[in-house]
Design a protein around this motif. Structure first.
Motif, PDB file in Angstrom:
ATOM      1  N   PRO A  35       0.858  -1.195   0.000  1.00 54.55           N
ATOM      2  CA  PRO A  35       0.000   0.000   0.000  1.00 54.55           C
ATOM      3  C   PRO A  35       0.891   1.242   0.000  1.00 54.55           C
ATOM      4  O   PRO A  35       1.998   1.198   0.548  1.00 54.55           O
ATOM      5  CB  PRO A  35      -0.776  -0.118   1.311  1.00 54.55           C
ATOM      6  N   SER A  36       0.427   2.330  -0.612  1.00 56.07           N
ATOM      7  CA  SER A  36       1.203   3.571  -0.638  1.00 56.07           C
ATOM      8  C   SER A  36       1.479   4.025   0.799  1.00 56.07           C
ATOM      9  O   SER A  36       0.551   4.221   1.589  1.00 56.07           O
ATOM     10  CB  SER A  36       0.416   4.646  -1.400  1.00 56.07           C
ATOM     11  N   ALA A  37       2.752   4.163   1.147  1.00 54.33           N
ATOM     12  CA  ALA A  37       3.121   4.516   2.531  1.00 54.33           C
ATOM     13  C   ALA A  37       2.607   5.908   2.908  1.00 54.33           C
ATOM     14  O   ALA A  37       2.255   6.156   4.064  1.00 54.33           O
ATOM     15  CB  ALA A  37       4.636   4.463   2.696  1.00 54.33           C
ATOM     16  N   THR A  38       2.546   6.811   1.921  1.00 52.23           N
ATOM     17  CA  THR A  38       2.087   8.167   2.222  1.00 52.23           C
ATOM     18  C   THR A  38       0.579   8.172   2.473  1.00 52.23           C
ATOM     19  O   THR A  38       0.103   8.793   3.425  1.00 52.23           O
ATOM     20  CB  THR A  38       2.437   9.116   1.060  1.00 52.23           C
ATOM     21  N   LEU A  39      -0.151   7.441   1.621  1.00 51.02           N
ATOM     22  CA  LEU A  39      -1.599   7.370   1.828  1.00 51.02           C
ATOM     23  C   LEU A  39      -1.917   6.642   3.136  1.00 51.02           C
ATOM     24  O   LEU A  39      -2.845   7.011   3.855  1.00 51.02           O
ATOM     25  CB  LEU A  39      -2.285   6.677   0.649  1.00 51.02           C
TER      26      LEU A  39
ATOM     27  N   TYR B 103      13.155   8.407  -3.881  1.00 51.60           N
ATOM     28  CA  TYR B 103      12.188   8.552  -4.960  1.00 51.60           C
ATOM     29  C   TYR B 103      10.780   8.541  -4.352  1.00 51.60           C
ATOM     30  O   TYR B 103      10.578   8.068  -3.227  1.00 51.60           O
ATOM     31  CB  TYR B 103      12.326   7.383  -5.953  1.00 51.60           C
ATOM     32  N   TRP B 104       9.813   9.037  -5.094  1.00 53.08           N
ATOM     33  CA  TRP B 104       8.435   9.045  -4.602  1.00 53.08           C
ATOM     34  C   TRP B 104       7.928   7.604  -4.466  1.00 53.08           C
ATOM     35  O   TRP B 104       8.076   6.795  -5.381  1.00 53.08           O
ATOM     36  CB  TRP B 104       7.528   9.854  -5.527  1.00 53.08           C
ATOM     37  N   VAL B 105       7.320   7.324  -3.310  1.00 51.34           N
ATOM     38  CA  VAL B 105       6.924   5.960  -2.919  1.00 51.34           C
ATOM     39  C   VAL B 105       6.347   5.074  -4.013  1.00 51.34           C
ATOM     40  O   VAL B 105       6.625   3.876  -4.045  1.00 51.34           O
ATOM     41  CB  VAL B 105       5.867   5.949  -1.787  1.00 51.34           C
TER      42      VAL B 105
ATOM     43  N   ILE C  58       5.263  17.255 -11.682  1.00 54.76           N
ATOM     44  CA  ILE C  58       4.022  17.693 -11.042  1.00 54.76           C
ATOM     45  C   ILE C  58       4.215  18.894 -10.110  1.00 54.76           C
ATOM     46  O   ILE C  58       3.283  19.652  -9.870  1.00 54.76           O
ATOM     47  CB  ILE C  58       3.309  16.521 -10.328  1.00 54.76           C
ATOM     48  N   TYR C  59       5.437  19.085  -9.599  1.00 53.22           N
ATOM     49  CA  TYR C  59       5.686  20.239  -8.709  1.00 53.22           C
ATOM     50  C   TYR C  59       6.284  21.431  -9.462  1.00 53.22           C
ATOM     51  O   TYR C  59       6.880  22.299  -8.843  1.00 53.22           O
ATOM     52  CB  TYR C  59       6.592  19.815  -7.549  1.00 53.22           C
ATOM     53  N   GLU C  60       6.131  21.474 -10.783  1.00 49.14           N
ATOM     54  CA  GLU C  60       6.803  22.485 -11.598  1.00 49.14           C
ATOM     55  C   GLU C  60       6.472  23.924 -11.186  1.00 49.14           C
ATOM     56  O   GLU C  60       7.298  24.817 -11.346  1.00 49.14           O
ATOM     57  CB  GLU C  60       6.481  22.276 -13.085  1.00 49.14           C
TER      58      GLU C  60
ATOM     59  N   SER D 248      -3.226  18.685  -9.345  1.00 47.92           N
ATOM     60  CA  SER D 248      -3.369  18.381  -7.912  1.00 47.92           C
ATOM     61  C   SER D 248      -2.627  19.364  -7.018  1.00 47.92           C
ATOM     62  O   SER D 248      -3.196  19.897  -6.055  1.00 47.92           O
ATOM     63  CB  SER D 248      -2.835  16.974  -7.602  1.00 47.92           C
ATOM     64  N   LYS D 249      -1.359  19.579  -7.307  1.00 44.25           N
ATOM     65  CA  LYS D 249      -0.508  20.350  -6.393  1.00 44.25           C
ATOM     66  C   LYS D 249      -0.594  21.850  -6.662  1.00 44.25           C
ATOM     67  O   LYS D 249      -0.681  22.650  -5.744  1.00 44.25           O
ATOM     68  CB  LYS D 249       0.947  19.893  -6.503  1.00 44.25           C
ATOM     69  N   SER D 250      -0.556  22.255  -7.943  1.00 45.58           N
ATOM     70  CA  SER D 250      -0.515  23.693  -8.262  1.00 45.58           C
ATOM     71  C   SER D 250      -1.822  24.399  -7.948  1.00 45.58           C
ATOM     72  O   SER D 250      -1.823  25.570  -7.595  1.00 45.58           O
ATOM     73  CB  SER D 250      -0.224  23.914  -9.750  1.00 45.58           C
TER      74      SER D 250
HETATM   75  N1  GLU Z   1       1.961  12.560  -3.401  1.00 44.22           N
HETATM   76  C1  GLU Z   1       1.462  12.773  -2.092  1.00 44.22           C
HETATM   77  C2  GLU Z   1       2.476  12.321  -1.072  1.00 44.22           C
HETATM   78  O1  GLU Z   1       3.548  11.913  -1.422  1.00 44.22           O
HETATM   79  C3  GLU Z   1       0.098  12.191  -1.906  1.00 44.22           C
HETATM   80  C4  GLU Z   1       0.004  10.754  -1.498  1.00 44.22           C
HETATM   81  C5  GLU Z   1       0.054   9.759  -2.622  1.00 44.22           C
HETATM   82  O2  GLU Z   1      -0.471  10.028  -3.691  1.00 44.22           O
HETATM   83  O3  GLU Z   1       0.650   8.702  -2.385  1.00 44.22           O
HETATM   84  O4  GLU Z   1       2.206  12.421   0.095  1.00 44.22           O
END
Ligand code: GLU
Ligand code: PMP
Length: 396
Positions: free
Chosen positions: A13-17, A124-126, A205-207, A237-239
Protein backbone atom coordinates in the motif's frame (compact mmCIF):
# COMPACT_ATOMS: atom_id res chain seq x y z
CA UNK A 1 -11.02 -19.71 -2.11
CA UNK A 2 -10.27 -16.76 -4.31
CA UNK A 3 -6.61 -16.52 -5.24
CA UNK A 4 -4.56 -13.33 -4.95
CA UNK A 5 -2.45 -12.82 -8.03
CA UNK A 6 1.32 -12.73 -7.77
CA UNK A 7 1.25 -9.16 -9.04
CA UNK A 8 -1.25 -7.92 -6.46
CA UNK A 9 0.41 -9.84 -3.63
CA UNK A 10 3.67 -8.03 -4.36
CA UNK A 11 2.12 -4.53 -4.24
CA UNK A 12 2.64 -2.54 -1.05
CA UNK A 13 0.00 0.00 0.00
CA UNK A 14 1.20 3.57 -0.64
CA UNK A 15 3.12 4.52 2.53
CA UNK A 16 2.09 8.17 2.22
CA UNK A 17 -1.60 7.37 1.83
CA UNK A 18 -1.32 4.87 4.70
CA UNK A 19 0.23 7.53 6.96
CA UNK A 20 -2.53 9.98 6.02
CA UNK A 21 -5.19 7.36 6.77
CA UNK A 22 -3.65 6.68 10.17
CA UNK A 23 -3.88 10.37 11.11
CA UNK A 24 -7.48 10.50 9.96
CA UNK A 25 -8.31 7.46 12.10
CA UNK A 26 -6.61 8.88 15.20
CA UNK A 27 -8.46 12.17 14.77
CA UNK A 28 -11.76 10.31 14.38
CA UNK A 29 -10.93 8.55 17.69
CA UNK A 30 -10.71 11.99 19.30
CA UNK A 31 -6.90 12.25 19.48
CA UNK A 32 -4.91 15.37 18.64
CA UNK A 33 -2.57 14.74 15.72
CA UNK A 34 -0.02 17.12 14.23
CA UNK A 35 -0.21 15.69 10.77
CA UNK A 36 2.70 16.28 8.39
CA UNK A 37 2.27 13.07 6.43
CA UNK A 38 0.35 13.70 3.23
CA UNK A 39 1.64 15.78 0.37
CA UNK A 40 -1.63 17.56 -0.17
CA UNK A 41 -2.23 21.33 -0.19
CA UNK A 42 -4.36 22.38 2.78
CA UNK A 43 -6.01 25.09 0.66
CA UNK A 44 -9.39 24.50 -0.88
CA UNK A 45 -9.72 24.57 -4.66
CA UNK A 46 -10.09 28.22 -5.81
CA UNK A 47 -13.73 29.32 -6.24
CA UNK A 48 -13.60 30.07 -9.98
CA UNK A 49 -12.53 26.45 -10.63
CA UNK A 50 -15.38 25.07 -8.50
CA UNK A 51 -17.79 27.40 -10.31
CA UNK A 52 -16.71 26.01 -13.68
CA UNK A 53 -17.40 22.48 -12.42
CA UNK A 54 -20.86 23.47 -11.18
CA UNK A 55 -21.61 25.10 -14.50
CA UNK A 56 -20.44 22.00 -16.38
CA UNK A 57 -22.80 19.84 -14.33
CA UNK A 58 -25.72 22.24 -14.89
CA UNK A 59 -25.03 22.25 -18.62
CA UNK A 60 -25.28 18.46 -18.71
CA UNK A 61 -21.58 17.83 -19.27
CA UNK A 62 -22.05 14.71 -17.22
CA UNK A 63 -21.60 12.04 -19.88
CA UNK A 64 -18.73 9.88 -21.05
CA UNK A 65 -16.07 11.85 -22.84
CA UNK A 66 -13.42 10.47 -25.22
CA UNK A 67 -11.38 8.04 -23.10
CA UNK A 68 -8.22 10.16 -23.38
CA UNK A 69 -10.01 13.41 -22.47
CA UNK A 70 -11.95 16.20 -24.18
CA UNK A 71 -10.20 18.00 -27.04
CA UNK A 72 -10.65 21.40 -25.37
CA UNK A 73 -8.66 20.37 -22.30
CA UNK A 74 -5.97 18.60 -24.29
CA UNK A 75 -5.74 21.77 -26.39
CA UNK A 76 -5.32 23.90 -23.24
CA UNK A 77 -2.54 21.62 -22.02
CA UNK A 78 -0.73 21.69 -25.39
CA UNK A 79 -1.00 25.51 -25.40
CA UNK A 80 0.37 25.67 -21.85
CA UNK A 81 3.56 23.80 -22.81
CA UNK A 82 4.04 25.92 -25.94
CA UNK A 83 3.60 29.13 -23.95
CA UNK A 84 5.54 28.15 -20.82
CA UNK A 85 8.40 26.10 -22.23
CA UNK A 86 8.31 26.53 -26.01
CA UNK A 87 7.56 22.82 -26.39
CA UNK A 88 5.56 22.11 -29.53
CA UNK A 89 2.98 19.42 -28.84
CA UNK A 90 -0.33 18.79 -30.57
CA UNK A 91 -3.50 18.03 -28.57
CA UNK A 92 -3.23 14.46 -29.97
CA UNK A 93 0.02 14.07 -28.05
CA UNK A 94 -1.75 14.75 -24.75
CA UNK A 95 -3.76 12.31 -22.64
CA UNK A 96 -5.59 13.24 -19.43
CA UNK A 97 -6.05 10.64 -16.69
CA UNK A 98 -7.34 10.12 -13.16
CA UNK A 99 -4.47 11.98 -11.51
CA UNK A 100 -0.77 12.03 -12.34
CA UNK A 101 -0.40 8.71 -10.52
CA UNK A 102 -2.66 7.14 -13.14
CA UNK A 103 -0.69 8.90 -15.90
CA UNK A 104 2.49 7.34 -14.49
CA UNK A 105 0.86 3.92 -14.46
CA UNK A 106 -0.28 4.28 -18.06
CA UNK A 107 3.13 5.55 -19.16
CA UNK A 108 4.88 2.56 -17.59
CA UNK A 109 2.26 0.08 -18.79
CA UNK A 110 2.68 1.38 -22.35
CA UNK A 111 6.46 1.23 -22.41
CA UNK A 112 7.93 -1.53 -20.23
CA UNK A 113 7.26 -5.13 -19.21
CA UNK A 114 8.97 -8.34 -18.12
CA UNK A 115 12.69 -8.33 -18.86
CA UNK A 116 12.95 -4.53 -18.89
CA UNK A 117 14.63 -2.41 -16.24
CA UNK A 118 13.73 1.10 -15.07
CA UNK A 119 16.35 3.34 -13.44
CA UNK A 120 15.15 5.34 -10.42
CA UNK A 121 17.24 8.02 -8.67
CA UNK A 122 16.77 7.57 -4.93
CA UNK A 123 15.18 8.86 -2.70
CA UNK A 124 12.19 8.55 -4.96
CA UNK A 125 8.44 9.05 -4.60
CA UNK A 126 6.92 5.96 -2.92
CA UNK A 127 4.77 4.79 -5.80
CA UNK A 128 7.45 4.56 -8.50
CA UNK A 129 8.83 1.17 -7.46
CA UNK A 130 5.43 -0.50 -7.10
CA UNK A 131 4.13 1.02 -10.34
CA UNK A 132 7.16 -0.37 -12.19
CA UNK A 133 6.78 -3.78 -10.58
CA UNK A 134 3.13 -3.98 -11.56
CA UNK A 135 4.19 -3.99 -15.23
CA UNK A 136 6.44 -7.01 -14.67
CA UNK A 137 9.54 -4.89 -15.26
CA UNK A 138 12.24 -4.55 -12.61
CA UNK A 139 13.88 -1.42 -11.28
CA UNK A 140 17.33 -0.38 -10.26
CA UNK A 141 17.65 2.28 -7.56
CA UNK A 142 20.44 4.80 -7.99
CA UNK A 143 21.28 6.16 -4.53
CA UNK A 144 22.12 9.83 -4.08
CA UNK A 145 23.46 11.66 -1.03
CA UNK A 146 22.48 14.71 0.95
CA UNK A 147 25.93 16.16 0.15
CA UNK A 148 25.05 15.95 -3.57
CA UNK A 149 21.73 17.69 -2.89
CA UNK A 150 19.96 14.33 -3.34
CA UNK A 151 20.65 14.61 -7.08
CA UNK A 152 21.82 11.88 -9.43
CA UNK A 153 24.88 12.84 -11.48
CA UNK A 154 25.41 11.99 -15.14
CA UNK A 155 28.35 9.76 -14.15
CA UNK A 156 26.18 7.81 -11.71
CA UNK A 157 23.51 7.32 -14.34
CA UNK A 158 26.04 6.19 -16.94
CA UNK A 159 27.54 3.66 -14.54
CA UNK A 160 24.12 2.21 -13.68
CA UNK A 161 22.94 1.50 -17.23
CA UNK A 162 22.65 -2.22 -18.02
CA UNK A 163 21.69 -3.97 -21.27
CA UNK A 164 18.15 -4.32 -19.87
CA UNK A 165 17.74 -0.61 -19.00
CA UNK A 166 14.89 0.97 -20.93
CA UNK A 167 13.69 3.99 -18.97
CA UNK A 168 14.83 6.60 -16.45
CA UNK A 169 12.36 8.17 -14.03
CA UNK A 170 13.05 11.84 -13.31
CA UNK A 171 11.24 13.99 -10.76
CA UNK A 172 12.26 17.62 -10.39
CA UNK A 173 11.16 19.35 -8.16
CA UNK A 174 11.38 16.14 -6.18
CA UNK A 175 9.14 14.36 -3.74
CA UNK A 176 10.42 13.64 -1.05
CA UNK A 177 13.53 15.87 -1.03
CA UNK A 178 12.29 19.07 -2.69
CA UNK A 179 15.52 19.23 -4.70
CA UNK A 180 15.36 20.99 -8.05
CA UNK A 181 17.86 20.01 -10.76
CA UNK A 182 19.41 22.93 -12.66
CA UNK A 183 19.22 23.16 -16.44
CA UNK A 184 22.88 22.18 -16.67
CA UNK A 185 22.48 19.13 -14.44
CA UNK A 186 19.55 17.93 -16.51
CA UNK A 187 21.42 18.59 -19.77
CA UNK A 188 24.25 16.38 -18.55
CA UNK A 189 21.73 13.62 -17.76
CA UNK A 190 20.06 14.17 -21.15
CA UNK A 191 23.34 13.57 -22.98
CA UNK A 192 23.84 10.22 -21.23
CA UNK A 193 20.21 9.27 -21.86
CA UNK A 194 20.36 10.12 -25.57
CA UNK A 195 23.67 8.31 -26.05
CA UNK A 196 22.30 5.16 -24.36
CA UNK A 197 19.00 5.47 -26.29
CA UNK A 198 16.93 5.33 -23.09
CA UNK A 199 13.41 6.61 -22.67
CA UNK A 200 12.44 9.05 -19.90
CA UNK A 201 9.41 9.55 -17.73
CA UNK A 202 9.76 13.06 -16.36
CA UNK A 203 7.35 13.65 -13.48
CA UNK A 204 7.06 17.45 -13.29
CA UNK A 205 4.02 17.69 -11.04
CA UNK A 206 5.69 20.24 -8.71
CA UNK A 207 6.80 22.48 -11.60
CA UNK A 208 4.89 25.54 -10.31
CA UNK A 209 6.14 25.19 -6.74
CA UNK A 210 9.73 26.47 -6.82
CA UNK A 211 11.35 28.89 -4.38
CA UNK A 212 14.04 31.57 -4.39
CA UNK A 213 16.12 31.50 -7.56
CA UNK A 214 15.22 27.93 -8.46
CA UNK A 215 13.49 27.33 -11.78
CA UNK A 216 11.68 24.26 -13.00
CA UNK A 217 12.81 22.78 -16.30
CA UNK A 218 10.72 20.88 -18.79
CA UNK A 219 13.13 18.04 -19.51
CA UNK A 220 11.83 17.34 -23.04
CA UNK A 221 12.90 20.81 -24.19
CA UNK A 222 16.59 20.43 -23.34
CA UNK A 223 17.95 18.68 -26.41
CA UNK A 224 16.68 17.77 -29.88
CA UNK A 225 15.63 14.15 -29.77
CA UNK A 226 14.16 14.33 -26.28
CA UNK A 227 10.56 15.06 -27.35
CA UNK A 228 10.66 11.72 -29.19
CA UNK A 229 11.91 9.80 -26.15
CA UNK A 230 10.31 11.56 -23.16
CA UNK A 231 6.91 11.24 -21.54
CA UNK A 232 6.20 14.37 -19.48
CA UNK A 233 3.80 13.98 -16.57
CA UNK A 234 2.03 16.71 -14.61
CA UNK A 235 -1.39 17.71 -13.34
CA UNK A 236 -3.48 20.12 -11.33
CA UNK A 237 -3.37 18.38 -7.91
CA UNK A 238 -0.51 20.35 -6.39
CA UNK A 239 -0.52 23.69 -8.26
CA UNK A 240 -4.25 24.35 -7.96
CA UNK A 241 -5.04 22.45 -4.74
CA UNK A 242 -7.12 19.92 -6.70
CA UNK A 243 -6.01 16.57 -5.25
CA UNK A 244 -9.56 15.22 -4.90
CA UNK A 245 -10.55 15.99 -8.48
CA UNK A 246 -8.15 13.32 -9.83
CA UNK A 247 -6.84 15.10 -12.87
CA UNK A 248 -3.38 14.49 -14.31
CA UNK A 249 -1.88 14.34 -17.79
CA UNK A 250 0.91 12.96 -19.90
CA UNK A 251 2.38 14.17 -23.16
CA UNK A 252 4.88 12.57 -25.45
CA UNK A 253 5.42 10.89 -28.82
CA UNK A 254 2.15 10.16 -30.61
CA UNK A 255 2.61 6.36 -30.77
CA UNK A 256 3.20 6.11 -27.00
CA UNK A 257 0.30 8.43 -26.16
CA UNK A 258 -1.97 6.33 -28.40
CA UNK A 259 -0.83 3.16 -26.61
CA UNK A 260 -1.55 4.84 -23.26
CA UNK A 261 -4.98 5.87 -24.52
CA UNK A 262 -5.72 2.26 -25.52
CA UNK A 263 -4.76 1.05 -22.04
CA UNK A 264 -6.94 3.74 -20.47
CA UNK A 265 -9.89 3.03 -22.74
CA UNK A 266 -9.95 -0.58 -21.49
CA UNK A 267 -9.11 0.21 -17.90
CA UNK A 268 -11.03 3.27 -16.70
CA UNK A 269 -12.53 5.05 -19.75
CA UNK A 270 -12.39 8.83 -19.34
CA UNK A 271 -11.46 10.65 -16.15
CA UNK A 272 -14.40 12.55 -14.62
CA UNK A 273 -16.00 14.87 -17.19
CA UNK A 274 -16.66 17.44 -14.46
CA UNK A 275 -13.04 17.47 -13.35
CA UNK A 276 -11.96 17.98 -16.94
CA UNK A 277 -14.02 21.17 -17.21
CA UNK A 278 -12.66 22.31 -13.85
CA UNK A 279 -9.12 21.73 -15.13
CA UNK A 280 -9.78 23.94 -18.17
CA UNK A 281 -10.85 26.73 -15.80
CA UNK A 282 -7.71 26.18 -13.76
CA UNK A 283 -5.37 26.36 -16.75
CA UNK A 284 -7.15 29.14 -18.64
CA UNK A 285 -8.25 31.27 -15.67
CA UNK A 286 -6.44 33.80 -13.49
CA UNK A 287 -3.11 32.32 -12.30
CA UNK A 288 -2.96 34.58 -9.25
CA UNK A 289 -4.11 31.72 -7.02
CA UNK A 290 -1.09 29.60 -7.97
CA UNK A 291 1.34 32.37 -7.04
CA UNK A 292 -0.50 33.10 -3.80
CA UNK A 293 -0.23 29.48 -2.69
CA UNK A 294 3.38 29.20 -3.88
CA UNK A 295 4.33 32.25 -1.80
CA UNK A 296 2.72 30.77 1.28
CA UNK A 297 4.55 27.45 0.74
CA UNK A 298 7.82 29.37 0.47
CA UNK A 299 7.17 31.16 3.77
CA UNK A 300 6.36 27.82 5.41
CA UNK A 301 9.52 26.28 3.97
CA UNK A 302 11.59 29.05 5.55
CA UNK A 303 9.78 28.63 8.84
CA UNK A 304 9.97 24.84 9.01
CA UNK A 305 13.65 24.66 8.02
CA UNK A 306 14.62 27.34 10.54
CA UNK A 307 12.70 25.63 13.32
CA UNK A 308 13.90 22.09 12.49
CA UNK A 309 17.52 23.16 12.26
CA UNK A 310 17.26 24.60 15.78
CA UNK A 311 16.41 21.13 17.14
CA UNK A 312 19.22 19.10 18.69
CA UNK A 313 20.68 16.48 16.36
CA UNK A 314 18.42 17.38 13.42
CA UNK A 315 19.82 18.52 10.09
CA UNK A 316 17.37 19.80 7.50
CA UNK A 317 18.61 20.80 4.04
CA UNK A 318 16.57 23.65 2.54
CA UNK A 319 14.37 22.39 -0.33
CA UNK A 320 14.13 24.50 -3.50
CA UNK A 321 10.69 23.23 -4.49
CA UNK A 322 7.60 21.13 -3.68
CA UNK A 323 6.37 21.16 -0.05
CA UNK A 324 8.53 18.64 1.75
CA UNK A 325 11.34 18.90 4.27
CA UNK A 326 13.49 15.76 4.13
CA UNK A 327 15.64 15.83 7.22
CA UNK A 328 18.26 13.65 8.83
CA UNK A 329 17.47 11.88 12.10
CA UNK A 330 20.71 9.87 11.99
CA UNK A 331 21.93 11.43 15.24
CA UNK A 332 18.94 9.96 17.05
CA UNK A 333 19.27 6.40 15.74
CA UNK A 334 20.31 4.21 18.67
CA UNK A 335 18.68 6.46 21.29
CA UNK A 336 15.57 5.60 23.28
CA UNK A 337 12.78 8.10 22.71
CA UNK A 338 9.31 7.84 24.17
CA UNK A 339 10.31 4.50 25.67
CA UNK A 340 11.08 3.06 22.24
CA UNK A 341 14.49 2.12 20.89
CA UNK A 342 15.06 4.16 17.73
CA UNK A 343 16.53 1.59 15.38
CA UNK A 344 15.64 3.29 12.09
CA UNK A 345 13.43 5.96 10.51
CA UNK A 346 10.33 3.78 10.89
CA UNK A 347 10.89 3.48 14.65
CA UNK A 348 11.53 7.24 14.83
CA UNK A 349 8.20 8.00 13.11
CA UNK A 350 6.31 5.45 15.22
CA UNK A 351 7.71 6.92 18.44
CA UNK A 352 7.06 10.50 17.29
CA UNK A 353 3.44 9.61 16.58
CA UNK A 354 2.89 7.69 19.79
CA UNK A 355 4.64 10.11 22.11
CA UNK A 356 4.40 13.52 20.47
CA UNK A 357 1.37 12.93 18.20
CA UNK A 358 3.48 14.14 15.28
CA UNK A 359 2.83 12.22 12.07
CA UNK A 360 5.77 12.02 9.65
CA UNK A 361 6.77 9.55 6.91
CA UNK A 362 9.86 7.37 7.28
CA UNK A 363 12.65 7.89 4.75
CA UNK A 364 12.81 4.16 4.06
CA UNK A 365 9.45 4.41 2.25
CA UNK A 366 11.30 6.61 -0.26
CA UNK A 367 14.31 4.29 -0.37
CA UNK A 368 16.51 6.29 2.03
CA UNK A 369 17.15 5.25 5.62
CA UNK A 370 18.13 7.78 8.31
CA UNK A 371 15.79 10.50 7.03
CA UNK A 372 12.21 11.54 7.65
CA UNK A 373 9.79 13.47 5.42
CA UNK A 374 7.68 16.31 6.75
CA UNK A 375 5.02 17.77 4.45
CA UNK A 376 4.63 21.48 5.13
CA UNK A 377 1.41 21.71 3.16
CA UNK A 378 -0.21 22.70 6.41
CA UNK A 379 -0.68 25.91 8.41
CA UNK A 380 2.15 27.87 10.05
CA UNK A 381 0.40 27.39 13.36
CA UNK A 382 0.47 23.59 12.92
CA UNK A 383 4.13 23.81 11.98
CA UNK A 384 4.97 25.77 15.14
CA UNK A 385 2.97 23.43 17.36
CA UNK A 386 4.28 20.28 15.70
CA UNK A 387 7.93 21.35 15.93
CA UNK A 388 7.39 22.32 19.60
CA UNK A 389 6.12 18.78 20.15
CA UNK A 390 9.12 17.31 18.33
CA UNK A 391 11.47 19.41 20.48
CA UNK A 392 9.97 17.92 23.65
CA UNK A 393 10.04 14.44 22.12
CA UNK A 394 13.74 14.68 21.25
CA UNK A 395 14.58 15.41 24.88
CA UNK A 396 13.89 11.70 25.43
N1 GLU B 1 1.96 12.56 -3.40
C1 GLU B 1 1.46 12.77 -2.09
C2 GLU B 1 2.48 12.32 -1.07
O1 GLU B 1 3.55 11.91 -1.42
C3 GLU B 1 0.10 12.19 -1.91
C4 GLU B 1 0.00 10.75 -1.50
C5 GLU B 1 0.05 9.76 -2.62
O2 GLU B 1 -0.47 10.03 -3.69
O3 GLU B 1 0.65 8.70 -2.38
O4 GLU B 1 2.21 12.42 0.10
N1 PMP C 1 4.10 12.36 -8.66
C1 PMP C 1 4.57 12.83 -7.49
C2 PMP C 1 6.02 13.06 -7.36
C3 PMP C 1 3.71 13.09 -6.43
O1 PMP C 1 4.18 13.55 -5.28
C4 PMP C 1 2.33 12.85 -6.59
C5 PMP C 1 1.45 13.12 -5.39
N2 PMP C 1 0.35 12.44 -5.24
C6 PMP C 1 1.88 12.37 -7.83
C7 PMP C 1 2.79 12.13 -8.83
C8 PMP C 1 0.45 12.03 -8.11
O2 PMP C 1 -0.40 13.11 -8.03
P1 PMP C 1 -1.94 12.99 -8.41
O3 PMP C 1 -2.23 11.58 -8.73
O4 PMP C 1 -2.69 13.52 -7.24
O5 PMP C 1 -2.12 13.89 -9.61
Amino acid sequence: MLPISKMAAAVQPSATLAAGAKARQLKADGQTVFDFSLGEPDFNTPAHICDAATQAMREGKTHYTPAHGIAELRGSIAKLYRKTYGLEVSPEQVIVSNGAKHSLHNALAATVGPGDEVLIPTPYWVSYSDLVQMTGASYQLIPTTEAAGFKMTAAQLKAAISPRSRLVMLNSPSNPTGCVYTHQELEALADVILEAKLGVISDEIYERLVFGNATATCFATLRPGLPETTITISGVSKSYAMTGWRMGWALGPLAVVKAMANVQSQETSNPSSISQYAAIAALEGDQGCVEEMRREFEARRDLVCRRLNELPGIRCPVPDGAFYAFFSVQNHIGRTLGGRKITDSTAFCAAALETAHVNLVQGSAFGMEGYVRLSFATSREQIHQGVDQLARFLQG
